[in-house]
Scaffold this motif. Structure first.
Motif, PDB file in Angstrom:
ATOM      1  N   ILE A   1       0.844  -1.184   0.000  1.00 41.64           N
ATOM      2  CA  ILE A   1       0.000   0.000   0.000  1.00 41.64           C
ATOM      3  C   ILE A   1       0.883   1.238   0.000  1.00 41.64           C
ATOM      4  O   ILE A   1       1.984   1.229   0.560  1.00 41.64           O
ATOM      5  CB  ILE A   1      -0.954  -0.026   1.226  1.00 41.64           C
ATOM      6  CG1 ILE A   1      -2.028   1.045   1.124  1.00 41.64           C
ATOM      7  CG2 ILE A   1      -0.194   0.052   2.530  1.00 41.64           C
ATOM      8  CD1 ILE A   1      -3.160   0.842   2.136  1.00 41.64           C
ATOM      9  N   ALA A   2       0.434   2.310  -0.668  1.00 39.09           N
ATOM     10  CA  ALA A   2       1.214   3.547  -0.754  1.00 39.09           C
ATOM     11  C   ALA A   2       0.283   4.741  -0.713  1.00 39.09           C
ATOM     12  O   ALA A   2      -0.800   4.719  -1.302  1.00 39.09           O
ATOM     13  CB  ALA A   2       2.039   3.572  -2.044  1.00 39.09           C
ATOM     14  N   ALA A   3       0.716   5.806  -0.036  1.00 34.50           N
ATOM     15  CA  ALA A   3      -0.049   7.049   0.043  1.00 34.50           C
ATOM     16  C   ALA A   3       0.637   8.111  -0.797  1.00 34.50           C
ATOM     17  O   ALA A   3       1.868   8.238  -0.781  1.00 34.50           O
ATOM     18  CB  ALA A   3      -0.160   7.515   1.490  1.00 34.50           C
ATOM     19  N   SER A   4      -0.146   8.887  -1.540  1.00 32.72           N
ATOM     20  CA  SER A   4       0.438   9.908  -2.411  1.00 32.72           C
ATOM     21  C   SER A   4       0.947  11.091  -1.587  1.00 32.72           C
ATOM     22  O   SER A   4       0.376  11.438  -0.550  1.00 32.72           O
ATOM     23  CB  SER A   4      -0.600  10.380  -3.430  1.00 32.72           C
ATOM     24  OG  SER A   4      -1.697  11.009  -2.785  1.00 32.72           O
ATOM     25  N   PRO A   5       2.035  11.730  -2.034  1.00 33.56           N
ATOM     26  CA  PRO A   5       2.599  12.853  -1.278  1.00 33.56           C
ATOM     27  C   PRO A   5       1.664  14.049  -1.120  1.00 33.56           C
ATOM     28  O   PRO A   5       1.837  14.833  -0.194  1.00 33.56           O
ATOM     29  CB  PRO A   5       3.836  13.233  -2.110  1.00 33.56           C
ATOM     30  CG  PRO A   5       4.177  12.024  -2.888  1.00 33.56           C
ATOM     31  CD  PRO A   5       2.870  11.368  -3.191  1.00 33.56           C
TER      32      PRO A   5
ATOM     33  N   GLN B   1      -4.621  10.544  -2.133  1.00 31.94           N
ATOM     34  CA  GLN B   1      -4.940   9.184  -2.565  1.00 31.94           C
ATOM     35  C   GLN B   1      -4.127   8.142  -1.807  1.00 31.94           C
ATOM     36  O   GLN B   1      -3.016   8.413  -1.346  1.00 31.94           O
ATOM     37  CB  GLN B   1      -4.656   9.016  -4.068  1.00 31.94           C
ATOM     38  CG  GLN B   1      -5.518   9.860  -4.978  1.00 31.94           C
ATOM     39  CD  GLN B   1      -5.149   9.638  -6.442  1.00 31.94           C
ATOM     40  OE1 GLN B   1      -4.128   9.046  -6.777  1.00 31.94           O
ATOM     41  NE2 GLN B   1      -6.003  10.117  -7.338  1.00 31.94           N
ATOM     42  N   VAL B   2      -4.719   6.936  -1.761  1.00 33.46           N
ATOM     43  CA  VAL B   2      -4.004   5.747  -1.290  1.00 33.46           C
ATOM     44  C   VAL B   2      -4.190   4.668  -2.348  1.00 33.46           C
ATOM     45  O   VAL B   2      -5.320   4.402  -2.778  1.00 33.46           O
ATOM     46  CB  VAL B   2      -4.524   5.263   0.077  1.00 33.46           C
ATOM     47  CG1 VAL B   2      -3.780   4.001   0.516  1.00 33.46           C
ATOM     48  CG2 VAL B   2      -4.378   6.354   1.131  1.00 33.46           C
ATOM     49  N   TRP B   3      -3.089   4.053  -2.762  1.00 31.17           N
ATOM     50  CA  TRP B   3      -3.108   2.974  -3.742  1.00 31.17           C
ATOM     51  C   TRP B   3      -2.720   1.677  -3.050  1.00 31.17           C
ATOM     52  O   TRP B   3      -1.816   1.666  -2.196  1.00 31.17           O
ATOM     53  CB  TRP B   3      -2.110   3.255  -4.871  1.00 31.17           C
ATOM     54  CG  TRP B   3      -2.499   4.376  -5.799  1.00 31.17           C
ATOM     55  CD1 TRP B   3      -2.691   5.685  -5.462  1.00 31.17           C
ATOM     56  CD2 TRP B   3      -2.700   4.281  -7.213  1.00 31.17           C
ATOM     57  NE1 TRP B   3      -3.031   6.421  -6.569  1.00 31.17           N
ATOM     58  CE2 TRP B   3      -3.029   5.587  -7.666  1.00 31.17           C
ATOM     59  CE3 TRP B   3      -2.635   3.233  -8.127  1.00 31.17           C
ATOM     60  CZ2 TRP B   3      -3.291   5.864  -9.013  1.00 31.17           C
ATOM     61  CZ3 TRP B   3      -2.895   3.510  -9.469  1.00 31.17           C
ATOM     62  CH2 TRP B   3      -3.223   4.804  -9.895  1.00 31.17           C
ATOM     63  N   PHE B   4      -3.392   0.574  -3.390  1.00 28.31           N
ATOM     64  CA  PHE B   4      -2.974  -0.720  -2.852  1.00 28.31           C
ATOM     65  C   PHE B   4      -3.145  -1.808  -3.903  1.00 28.31           C
ATOM     66  O   PHE B   4      -3.976  -1.701  -4.816  1.00 28.31           O
ATOM     67  CB  PHE B   4      -3.728  -1.073  -1.563  1.00 28.31           C
ATOM     68  CG  PHE B   4      -5.223  -1.241  -1.694  1.00 28.31           C
ATOM     69  CD1 PHE B   4      -5.782  -2.489  -1.953  1.00 28.31           C
ATOM     70  CD2 PHE B   4      -6.085  -0.165  -1.528  1.00 28.31           C
ATOM     71  CE1 PHE B   4      -7.151  -2.659  -2.055  1.00 28.31           C
ATOM     72  CE2 PHE B   4      -7.458  -0.315  -1.625  1.00 28.31           C
ATOM     73  CZ  PHE B   4      -7.997  -1.572  -1.897  1.00 28.31           C
TER      74      PHE B   4
END
Length: 492
Positions: free
Chosen positions: A219-223, A227-230
């Motif tokens: 999982i990653a959160a945008s700077p 947004q959060v992508w997983f």
């Protein structure tokens, strides 16, 4: 004013302008308001290597492996009841001051804290069964560890590294990442189809986001905090949701079999999500504003972890079945370097300014046996193909000294069906099958299959041998407890 002085001032102005343009947006896990940090010899790229039990250390300025931090021994040494090293080095995060690396070892239930300046392990914390990832909160006060084999996130003190509390979540928390402002922690699941949003201040669950499948590894959160992508490894999808209440799901993308990790990059062209797709040996690149796919980058066998440089000009990808680190130029989306590293890299992190002074070579060791790996491919039975890119299954034989670990990245099979990876004495796979591993494919018709033993002694990986002494890898379906006809055979 002399022409020389004018030229020097012009050069200085151009350099300042270039620096200001690079400082327009920060990179994960920080906020986009943070300044970018140019690639330099002070930076380090780390990869957690599962079968050699090492952490490789690479200088990105010249894409050169400096050595490895050896956290444990290979098999069979680590089978001993008196063994004290780490097993299955896997997850990785780093502190906000870029001075401490947190490395998770799944098999020994540990988090090793490493000084980035000296490469020395300064503390080891043992947590619950099968932890997966560890990351510091943006203020550095806590380290959250997803304990995937149980039902909680272990919260460690960011200074003493001792466990101070637990956050109960559904069984199988896969990974956590934080909003850039430090307000929320996002915890996806590997066993249950939901992401939990947790308030960092009081450790309470404040939101839930449905996953399209139960198996999220990353999982990653945008700077920009929006947004959060997983990723969903079992169904080959990537999902996006709003990083703030009400945490609505925004998009579901079909990314491909064995979708592994995702990370966010900001550069002069915008903000992009880079997704590693292990079954296709590719990295796919998507815009974060309209989700358009803008690039497909062939990188090598089984891409896994991914992390951007401090200025967003590169991303680094761990190639799990190639024992290598691929460097991608984000403006051209081309691979510009491939660095040999340890066995089966999993998580990758890029730490700007990890080494403030000196060469950063303390406590590093050479690759040694971890650099010995053989590679094989399996293709459809009866088909005639050439070139590794045409074979759906890649196989790596990781040398452990006395033994080898076999790992097959299997794709192109029927979904949710039982199969056998085995050995046969006939090149077409029609001979007697000696099973190495039974496995079940996921909903995308793929699987990661492992076996261990003296496999190199019975599988030819070099020049052809006499037929009597040669064995071939084969995949066959398992039907009512019996093996069926070959569906994939070893490429010759």
């Amino acid at each position: 004013m002399s022409a020389r002085v004018l030229t020097l001032r012009t050069i200085a102005f151009a350099a300042a302008l270039a620096a200001s343009s690079l400082a327009s947006a920060g990179q994960v896990p920080g906020a986009d308001s943070a300044p970018d940090i140019r690639v330099s010899h002070h930076d380090r790229v780390y990869a957690a290597e599962q079968f050699s039990n090492t952490v490789s250390v690479t200088d990105p300025a010249d894409n050169r492996l400096l050595g490895v931090i050896r956290l444990g021994d290979p098999a069979p040494t680590n089978f001993s009841p008196l063994y004290r090293g780490q097993v299955l080095v896997h997850g990785m995060g780093f502190s906000p001051d870029h001075k401490t690396l947190a490395v998770v070892s799944i098999g020994s239930n540990s988090v090793s804290f490493i000084d980035t300046e000296t490469n020395a392990v300064k503390h080891v914390t043992y947590v619950g069964r099968s932890p997966h990832e560890a990351f510091f909160t943006p203020d550095g006060k806590e380290v959250w560890v997803t304990v995937r084999g149980e039902n909680y996130v272990a919260v460690l003190d960011g200074t003493t590294y001792e466990e101070k509390t637990r956050i109960t979540v559904p069984a199988g928390p896969g990974m956590q990442i934080f909003s850039p402002d430090g307000k929320y922690g996002y915890v996806c699941s590997s066993f249950n189809p939901e992401v939990d949003v947790i308030s960092v201040a009081d450790h309470q669950i404040v939101g839930k986001v449905p996953q399209a499948s139960p198996f999220c590894p990353n999982i990653a959160a945008s700077p920009d905090g929006k947004q959060v992508w997983f990723t969903l490894k079992d169904v080959g999808k990537t999902q996006v949701f709003e990083a703030k209440p009400p945490f609505d799901l925004l998009k579901t993308l079909d990314t491909g079999p064995i979708t592994n990790h995702v990370n966010i990059v900001e550069n002069a062209q915008g903000m992009f999500a880079y997704v590693t797709v292990g079954g296709l040996n590719e990295v796919k690149v998507f815009r974060t504003d309209n989700y358009e796919q803008v690039a497909t980058i062939p990188v090598g066998n089984l891409p896994h972890g991914i992390w951007p440089s401090g200025d967003g000009t590169r991303v680094y990808v761990g190639l799990e079945n190639a024992d290598a680190l691929a460097a991608i130029d984000t403006l051209t989306n081309k691979v510009i370097a491939q660095v040999p590293i340890g066995q089966a890299p999993q998580a990758v992190t890029y730490v700007p300014g990890a080494v403030a002074e000196g060469d950063g070579m303390q406590n590093l060791q050479p690759l040694g046996v971890a650099g010995n790996t053989a590679h094989l491919y399996l293709g459809a039975a009866g088909a005639h193909a050439s070139g590794a890119e045409n074979f759906p299954t890649s196989v790596a034989l990781f040398d452990q000294g006395l033994l080898q670990v076999l790992q097959a990245s299997v794709t192109g099979l029927k979904p949710k069906q039982p199969y056998v990876l085995g050995l046969t004495d006939r090149a077409d796979g029609s001979g007697r099958i000696d099973a190495l591993a039974n496995f079940m494919t996921n909903p995308a018709g793929s699987a990661i299959v492992n076996a261990i033993g003296q496999i190199r002694q019975v599988v030819s990986v070099n020049a052809p041998q006499a037929d009597a002494g040669r064995r071939y890898l084969v995949i066959v379906p398992l039907i009512d407890g019996h093996t069926g006809s070959p569906v994939q055979v070893q490429a010759l």
